[in-house]
Design an enzyme around this catalytic site. Structure first.
Site, PDB file in Angstrom:
ATOM      1  N   ASP A  58       0.882  -1.163   0.000  1.00  0.00           N
ATOM      2  CA  ASP A  58       0.000   0.000   0.000  1.00  0.00           C
ATOM      3  C   ASP A  58       0.921   1.213   0.000  1.00  0.00           C
ATOM      4  OD1 ASP A  58      -1.647   2.149   0.504  1.00  0.00           O
ATOM      5  OD2 ASP A  58      -2.850   1.115   2.018  1.00  0.00           O
ATOM      6  N   ASN A  85       2.824   4.808 -10.787  1.00  0.00           N
ATOM      7  CA  ASN A  85       1.608   4.690 -11.596  1.00  0.00           C
ATOM      8  C   ASN A  85       0.339   4.548 -10.762  1.00  0.00           C
ATOM      9  OD1 ASN A  85      -0.076   3.697 -14.040  1.00  0.00           O
ATOM     10  ND2 ASN A  85      -0.116   1.955 -12.610  1.00  0.00           N
ATOM     11  N   TYR A 150      -9.612  15.778  -8.966  1.00  0.00           N
ATOM     12  CA  TYR A 150      -8.653  14.821  -9.542  1.00  0.00           C
ATOM     13  C   TYR A 150      -7.550  15.552 -10.290  1.00  0.00           C
ATOM     14  CZ  TYR A 150      -6.847  11.226 -12.725  1.00  0.00           C
ATOM     15  OH  TYR A 150      -6.024  10.387 -13.442  1.00  0.00           O
TER      16      TYR A 150
HETATM   17  N1  NAP Z   1      -7.596   5.023 -17.138  1.00  0.00           N
HETATM   18  C1  NAP Z   1      -7.584   6.311 -17.477  1.00  0.00           C
HETATM   19  O1  NAP Z   1      -8.463   6.796 -18.245  1.00  0.00           O
HETATM   20  C2  NAP Z   1      -6.483   7.211 -16.974  1.00  0.00           C
HETATM   21  C3  NAP Z   1      -6.319   8.451 -17.613  1.00  0.00           C
HETATM   22  C4  NAP Z   1      -5.315   9.300 -17.170  1.00  0.00           C
HETATM   23  C5  NAP Z   1      -4.481   8.921 -16.125  1.00  0.00           C
HETATM   24  N2  NAP Z   1      -4.654   7.703 -15.525  1.00  0.00           N
HETATM   25  C6  NAP Z   1      -3.731   7.356 -14.410  1.00  0.00           C
HETATM   26  O2  NAP Z   1      -3.106   6.126 -14.729  1.00  0.00           O
HETATM   27  C7  NAP Z   1      -2.704   5.475 -13.525  1.00  0.00           C
HETATM   28  C8  NAP Z   1      -3.108   4.011 -13.584  1.00  0.00           C
HETATM   29  O3  NAP Z   1      -4.516   3.928 -13.617  1.00  0.00           O
HETATM   30  P1  NAP Z   1      -5.300   2.796 -14.442  1.00  0.00           P
HETATM   31  O4  NAP Z   1      -6.054   3.461 -15.512  1.00  0.00           O
HETATM   32  O5  NAP Z   1      -4.401   1.673 -14.797  1.00  0.00           O
HETATM   33  O6  NAP Z   1      -6.387   2.381 -13.329  1.00  0.00           O
HETATM   34  P2  NAP Z   1      -6.601   0.991 -12.535  1.00  0.00           P
HETATM   35  O7  NAP Z   1      -6.737  -0.139 -13.489  1.00  0.00           O
HETATM   36  O8  NAP Z   1      -7.711   1.274 -11.596  1.00  0.00           O
HETATM   37  O9  NAP Z   1      -5.230   0.808 -11.749  1.00  0.00           O
HETATM   38  C9  NAP Z   1      -4.917   1.519 -10.580  1.00  0.00           C
HETATM   39  C10 NAP Z   1      -3.819   0.766  -9.866  1.00  0.00           C
HETATM   40  O10 NAP Z   1      -3.436   1.508  -8.684  1.00  0.00           O
HETATM   41  C11 NAP Z   1      -3.313   0.569  -7.634  1.00  0.00           C
HETATM   42  N3  NAP Z   1      -3.502   1.215  -6.344  1.00  0.00           N
HETATM   43  C12 NAP Z   1      -4.569   1.944  -5.932  1.00  0.00           C
HETATM   44  N4  NAP Z   1      -4.379   2.347  -4.669  1.00  0.00           N
HETATM   45  C13 NAP Z   1      -3.183   1.847  -4.270  1.00  0.00           C
HETATM   46  C14 NAP Z   1      -2.443   1.892  -3.058  1.00  0.00           C
HETATM   47  N5  NAP Z   1      -2.895   2.554  -1.975  1.00  0.00           N
HETATM   48  N6  NAP Z   1      -1.248   1.265  -2.996  1.00  0.00           N
HETATM   49  C15 NAP Z   1      -0.784   0.595  -4.072  1.00  0.00           C
HETATM   50  N7  NAP Z   1      -1.423   0.517  -5.240  1.00  0.00           N
HETATM   51  C16 NAP Z   1      -2.620   1.137  -5.330  1.00  0.00           C
HETATM   52  C17 NAP Z   1      -4.380  -0.481  -7.918  1.00  0.00           C
HETATM   53  O11 NAP Z   1      -4.041  -1.730  -7.322  1.00  0.00           O
HETATM   54  P3  NAP Z   1      -4.642  -2.335  -5.963  1.00  0.00           P
HETATM   55  O12 NAP Z   1      -6.089  -1.942  -5.888  1.00  0.00           O
HETATM   56  O13 NAP Z   1      -4.413  -3.809  -6.124  1.00  0.00           O
HETATM   57  O14 NAP Z   1      -3.797  -1.733  -4.877  1.00  0.00           O
HETATM   58  C18 NAP Z   1      -4.250  -0.608  -9.427  1.00  0.00           C
HETATM   59  O15 NAP Z   1      -3.242  -1.532  -9.756  1.00  0.00           O
HETATM   60  C19 NAP Z   1      -3.342   6.269 -12.377  1.00  0.00           C
HETATM   61  O16 NAP Z   1      -2.377   7.105 -11.796  1.00  0.00           O
HETATM   62  C20 NAP Z   1      -4.408   7.112 -13.074  1.00  0.00           C
HETATM   63  O17 NAP Z   1      -4.675   8.316 -12.390  1.00  0.00           O
HETATM   64  C21 NAP Z   1      -5.632   6.849 -15.934  1.00  0.00           C
END
Ligand code: NAP
Length: 253
Positions: A58, A85, A150
């Site tokens: 975490d 990430n 956000y």
């Molecule tokens: N998808 C989009 O449209 C988008 C667009 C722009 C930017 N982003 C950015 O891209 C990044 C990745 O997001 P994603 O799209 O791949 O979303 P996602 O599939 O929801 O992945 C988020 C990841 O963060 C991990 N996480 C959350 N809280 C955590 C904690 N306290 N400690 C450790 N790990 C944690 C989650 O794993 P666990 O729950 O297993 O811990 C998961 O692996 C983020 O920073 C997001 O803001 C996403």
């Protein structure tokens, strides 16, 4: 930065962009350290990536990053790359934004990446330097109703990244920012609060592999700003937003 043989920590590796990035870096020869809270998912992915290590973490917990770094150093002796990430969305109009939600997302999207940078810096400094990639969002470059909270966290991450790039350059550590656009992951189902903002023209989400490519490119090139767009582009630092085509640049094969 040469990815082949590099020790790369990827936070948020249990799904979406982080999992795709871990797969891509491993395919390019990296020794990948997978970090997130969901152990089962990390171990499943790790079993498919030769020489990888899954570390349940975490990143917002006290000592969480320190333990992650200790595990990586114990296993591999060094850390060359950190991909900050892990993150979460918060898509609520400002009038309804619960400060407690904003604080929680700020902890994850801003404070945790900072703590990660602080944790890897001494290890990178003691070696041959390194690369840090902070995953921001294209929303931090735009004004979008419903995304104030956000986007504010990602804008704060942008500034920490840019200042970190200046402060850590002398130590041989390169800090880059990758700005994904809407990406097909679990992100929109796992928002801290609110819902995907709609109303504009329908957006075809990018595959997470495209963002993984941009992250790999940022590691290799050390570029300060990489915008994942259609087509993906580089933001040229300091030019007020002028861009040149990302796909014209060398990419990992
Ligand atoms: N998808 C989009 O449209 C988008 C667009 C722009 C930017 N982003 C950015 O891209 C990044 C990745 O997001 P994603 O799209 O791949 O979303 P996602 O599939 O929801 O992945 C988020 C990841 O963060 C991990 N996480 C959350 N809280 C955590 C904690 N306290 N400690 C450790 N790990 C944690 C989650 O794993 P666990 O729950 O297993 O811990 C998961 O692996 C983020 O920073 C997001 O803001 C996403």
């Amino acid at each position: 930065m040469e990815i082949d043989g590099a020790v790369c920590i990827v936070t948020g590796a249990s799904s979406g962009i982080g999992a795709a990035t871990a797969q891509m870096l491993s395919g390019l020869g990296a020794r990948v350290v997978l970090a997130a809270r969901r152990t089962d998912r990390l171990e499943r992915l790790s079993s498919t990536l030769p020489g990888s290590l899954a570390v349940t973490t975490d990143v917002t917990a006290a000592g969480g990053f320190a333990r992650l770094v200790d595990r990586a150093v114990a296993a591999f002796g060094s850390i060359d790359v950190l991909v900050n990430n892990a993150g979460q969305g918060l898509h609520v109009p400002l009038e309804q934004l619960d400060p407690a939600d904003l604080r929680a997302v700020f902890e994850l999207n801003v404070v945790a990446p900072l703590v990660g940078m602080q944790a890897v810096a001494p290890v990178m400094r003691g070696g041959t330097g390194g690369a840090i990639v902070n995953v921001s969002s294209a929303t931090s470059l735009r004004v979008i109703a419903g995304l104030g909270g956000y986007s504010a966290t990602k804008a704060a991450l942008n500034m920490i990244s840019q200042v970190g790039r200046v402060e850590m350059a002398a130590e041989g550590v390169t800090v880059s920012i990758v700005y994904p656009s809407v990406t097909a992951t679990e992100f929109h189902q796992r928002l801290r609060a609110g819902a995907l903002v709609s109303g504009g023209p329908p957006i075809a989400p990018d595959p997470p592999e495209l963002v993984a490519r941009a992250i790999s490119f940022a590691i290799q090139s050390g570029e300060a700003h990489v915008l994942v767009d259609d087509p993906p582009q580089l933001l040229t630092p300091g030019d007020g937003g002028a861009r040149r085509t990302f796909l014209a640049s060398p990419l990992p094969s």
